[in-house]
Scaffold this active site. Structure first.
Site, PDB file in Angstrom:
ATOM      1  N   ASP A 122      71.447  98.373 104.830  1.00 18.45           N
ATOM      2  CA  ASP A 122      71.768  97.441 105.910  1.00 18.45           C
ATOM      3  C   ASP A 122      72.495  98.192 107.007  1.00 18.45           C
ATOM      4  OD1 ASP A 122      70.700  95.161 104.670  1.00 18.45           O
ATOM      5  OD2 ASP A 122      72.561  94.760 103.598  1.00 18.45           O
ATOM      6  N   ASP A 140      65.642  91.752 106.582  1.00 17.72           N
ATOM      7  CA  ASP A 140      66.407  90.517 106.405  1.00 17.72           C
ATOM      8  C   ASP A 140      66.175  89.560 107.566  1.00 17.72           C
ATOM      9  OD1 ASP A 140      67.530  91.637 104.092  1.00 17.72           O
ATOM     10  OD2 ASP A 140      69.295  92.357 105.169  1.00 17.72           O
TER      11      ASP A 140
END
Length: 163
Positions: A122, A140
């Site tokens: 991330d 995401d």
């Protein structure tokens, strides 16, 4: 339904999401150390390398390791279901094909991370003051947008069917 009339062509969007996700993660991994941060928009957005061993918003990230395989298998099963759904969807039904393709591309992008690294990479850090939204990535974002669109299009399709 013939191959030409189904929505499998939308797999190209899934592929584009997957490629964008993997390229952006590669760039971040090449230029950042874990938890290193670079401001993008002061008071709102940083690039920050983070690893997520759980699911959305780090759910089950400290569960001891079994979650890696659980979420990998779950994402693979969901991906197979989504491809089958696209195959049964007429090409003209973009309100179904678009969200399914977004979710599929994102799911595969995160599965690749889990299989390669044991965690998801991330890097998007949205924040205000001391409050930080959980870090996320292109995959995401695609999953979230796809899920919201699927719900919204489903709600609106239901209203039109009743009138």
């Amino acid at each position: 339904m013939t191959t030409r009339s189904n929505a499998l062509i939308w797999l190209l969007l899934s592929l584009a999401i997957l490629v964008a996700d993997q390229i952006t993660k590669w760039i971040v991994l090449q230029h950042f150390e874990l938890h290193e941060s670079m401001p993008v928009i002061a008071g709102l957005l940083n690039w920050t390398l983070a690893y997520n061993e759980g699911a959305a918003f780090s759910f089950l990230s400290d569960a001891g390791g079994w979650q890696r395989w659980f979420f990998t298998v779950l994402a693979i099963v969901v991906s197979i279901v989504l491809v089958a759904w696209l195959k049964r969807t007429p090409r003209s039904e973009w309100t179904t094909a678009l969200p399914l393709s977004l979710v599929l591309g994102g799911a595969v992008g995160n599965v690749i991370d889990r299989m390669r690294f044991g965690h998801v990479v991330d890097f998007v850090d949205v924040y205000h003051g001391d409050w930080h939204f959980p870090a996320f990535n292109v995959a995401d974002s695609a999953i979230s947008v796809g899920a919201v669109l699927l719900i919204l299009f489903g709600l609106f399709a239901g209203k039109h069917a009743k009138t």
